[in-house]
Design a protein around this motif. Structure first.
Motif, PDB file in Angstrom:
ATOM      1  N   THR A  57       0.838  -1.225  -0.262  1.00  0.00           N
ATOM      2  CA  THR A  57       0.001   0.077  -0.143  1.00  0.00           C
ATOM      3  C   THR A  57       0.819   1.362   0.031  1.00  0.00           C
ATOM      4  OG1 THR A  57      -0.078  -0.045   2.425  1.00  0.00           O
ATOM      5  CG2 THR A  57      -2.054  -1.229   1.289  1.00  0.00           C
ATOM      6  N   SER A  59       0.507   5.668  -0.143  1.00  0.00           N
ATOM      7  CA  SER A  59      -0.510   6.741  -0.337  1.00  0.00           C
ATOM      8  C   SER A  59       0.373   7.940  -0.316  1.00  0.00           C
ATOM      9  CB  SER A  59      -1.274   6.719   0.902  1.00  0.00           C
ATOM     10  OG  SER A  59      -0.600   6.918   2.100  1.00  0.00           O
ATOM     11  N   GLY A  60      -0.006   9.137  -0.603  1.00  0.00           N
ATOM     12  CA  GLY A  60       0.402  10.336  -0.529  1.00  0.00           C
ATOM     13  C   GLY A  60       0.610  11.322  -1.646  1.00  0.00           C
ATOM     14  N   GLY A  89      -3.995  12.002  -1.612  1.00  0.00           N
ATOM     15  CA  GLY A  89      -4.030  12.468  -0.234  1.00  0.00           C
ATOM     16  C   GLY A  89      -3.394  13.716   0.119  1.00  0.00           C
ATOM     17  N   THR A  93      -0.125  13.798   4.037  1.00  0.00           N
ATOM     18  CA  THR A  93      -0.765  12.618   4.325  1.00  0.00           C
ATOM     19  C   THR A  93      -0.071  11.304   4.153  1.00  0.00           C
ATOM     20  OG1 THR A  93      -2.733  13.924   3.930  1.00  0.00           O
ATOM     21  CG2 THR A  93      -3.134  11.351   3.795  1.00  0.00           C
ATOM     22  N   GLY A  94       0.708  11.219   3.272  1.00  0.00           N
ATOM     23  CA  GLY A  94       1.381  10.091   2.798  1.00  0.00           C
ATOM     24  C   GLY A  94       2.534   9.792   4.048  1.00  0.00           C
ATOM     25  N   LYS A  96       2.456  11.086   7.138  1.00  0.00           N
ATOM     26  CA  LYS A  96       1.779  10.497   8.564  1.00  0.00           C
ATOM     27  C   LYS A  96       1.369   9.095   8.085  1.00  0.00           C
ATOM     28  CE  LYS A  96       0.200  15.261   9.480  1.00  0.00           C
ATOM     29  NZ  LYS A  96      -1.093  16.010   9.554  1.00  0.00           N
ATOM     30  N   ASN A  97       0.793   8.493   7.050  1.00  0.00           N
ATOM     31  CA  ASN A  97       0.028   7.329   7.027  1.00  0.00           C
ATOM     32  C   ASN A  97       1.355   6.179   7.202  1.00  0.00           C
ATOM     33  OD1 ASN A  97      -2.314   8.212   6.394  1.00  0.00           O
ATOM     34  ND2 ASN A  97      -2.486   7.950   4.096  1.00  0.00           N
ATOM     35  N   VAL A 102      -0.416   3.093   8.682  1.00  0.00           N
ATOM     36  CA  VAL A 102      -1.673   2.933   7.851  1.00  0.00           C
ATOM     37  C   VAL A 102      -1.296   2.644   6.269  1.00  0.00           C
ATOM     38  CG1 VAL A 102      -3.487   4.118   6.761  1.00  0.00           C
ATOM     39  CG2 VAL A 102      -2.798   4.765   9.165  1.00  0.00           C
ATOM     40  N   SER A 103      -0.095   2.801   5.926  1.00  0.00           N
ATOM     41  CA  SER A 103       0.508   2.824   4.563  1.00  0.00           C
ATOM     42  C   SER A 103       1.883   2.049   4.919  1.00  0.00           C
ATOM     43  CB  SER A 103       0.645   3.873   3.692  1.00  0.00           C
ATOM     44  OG  SER A 103      -0.753   4.368   3.328  1.00  0.00           O
ATOM     45  N   GLY A 106       4.742   5.950   2.254  1.00  0.00           N
ATOM     46  CA  GLY A 106       4.299   7.258   1.949  1.00  0.00           C
ATOM     47  C   GLY A 106       5.256   8.011   1.148  1.00  0.00           C
TER      48      GLY A 106
END
Length: 299
Positions: A57, A59-60, A89, A93-94, A96-97, A102-103, A106
């Motif tokens: 996963t 994200s970001g 995001g 956000t990436g 932080k995730n 969460v991911s 990032g």
């Protein structure tokens, strides 16, 4: 006696027949057993080293998202047991995730804030040229860095002040967590503040859409989002290219980061190895998107 012996002979023959049948069955089982065992062992054998399985996963950054998505598609095509999920995001956000678990990865256009750096491993994957874009009604093709700074800070509010028509400038921004915004703030505004006027969008894609549908609009995106629905501006007389970035003539670009929490393992490591490989990052598809190899310039 002859009858007795005959009876015994019949019994003996029957018994031997039964024993032969049992013996034949056991021999048959014994003879097929090694083959079946070998097949079972083969099917249960561990995966080879180049076989990758698992979910990754990421994200970001929406600026980096097209590159990661392309790599994900190619990686999954090569490894049927892998599943790469890519979401946006914004860079903040990436980071932080991935820091929060969460991911797995990032994605960020800028370096992670100091509060996260101790726990994260930075994988620099590419250079992403960023571009100032305007709606097609704008009759300006080139801005100096100072003019761009004055526009985004709100000092210049009409296109006639930079050689265009008498038309109001409409600003299209990214949200605070955006790495693209931080990059433009650092490079174009020299750390200054953006004007509060304007419209804020949540992704590079929606910035491009808003600029294309606007009047007198200006925004900023990375190269993959530049289409014929908008006009890309030169900066200080130079358009972005591999040559102008390498020579230092074009300064608006980002160093793209993919962060992991600790050293990556398994499918995550395999995916990062792939996206940073020369096979991928120097491919014609990646070059067409506008991304460039990370080693093009010295940090």
């Amino acid at each position: 006696m002859s009858k007795k012996w005959w009876s015994l002979t019949v019994v003996f023959v029957l018994v031997m027949g039964l024993l032969a049948g049992c013996s034949t069955k056991k021999e048959g089982e014994a003879s097929t057993s090694p083959s079946a065992s070998a097949a079972a062992t083969e099917s249960a054998a561990p995966a080879t080293d180049d076989k990758v399985e698992g979910t990754v996963t990421a994200s970001g950054s929406t600026a980096l998202q097209p590159l990661v998505a392309l790599a994900g598609d190619k990686f999954m095509a090569a490894h049927s047991g892998a599943d790469v999920k890519v979401t946006g995001g914004g860079s903040g956000t990436g980071v932080k995730n991935v820091a929060g678990g969460v991911s797995d990865i990032g994605n960020s256009d800028v370096e992670a804030d100091d509060q996260y750096k101790a726990d994260l491993v930075d994988h620099i994957v590419a250079i992403a040229p960023f571009v100032l874009i305007v709606s097609n009604d704008v009759k300006v093709d080139d801005l100096t860095k100072q003019q761009a700074a004055d526009i985004f800070s709100g000092k210049i509010t009409n296109w006639k002040e930079v050689g265009g028509e008498d038309k109001a400038i409409n600003l299209i921004h990214r949200q605070e967590s955006s790495g693209s915004r931080k990059l433009v703030k650092k490079i174009i505004l020299d750390g200054g503040e953006f004007a509060t006027a304007g419209v804020t969008q949540e992704s590079s894609k929606t910035v491009a859409q808003a600029v294309s549908q606007g009047t007198g609009a200006i925004g900023y995106v990375d190269a993959p989002y530049v289409t014929d629905t908008v006009k890309a501006l030169k900066l200080d007389g130079s358009a972005f290219s591999k040559e102008t970035i390498a020579s230092g003539k074009y300064v608006l670009y980002g160093i793209e980061h993919m962060y992991t929490k600790g050293e990556p393992k398994g499918a995550v490591k395999a995916f990062l190895d792939y996206i940073m490989s020369k096979e991928f990052i120097e491919s014609a598809e990646v070059e067409k998107m506008g991304f460039l190899p990370a080693d093009l310039i010295q940090k």
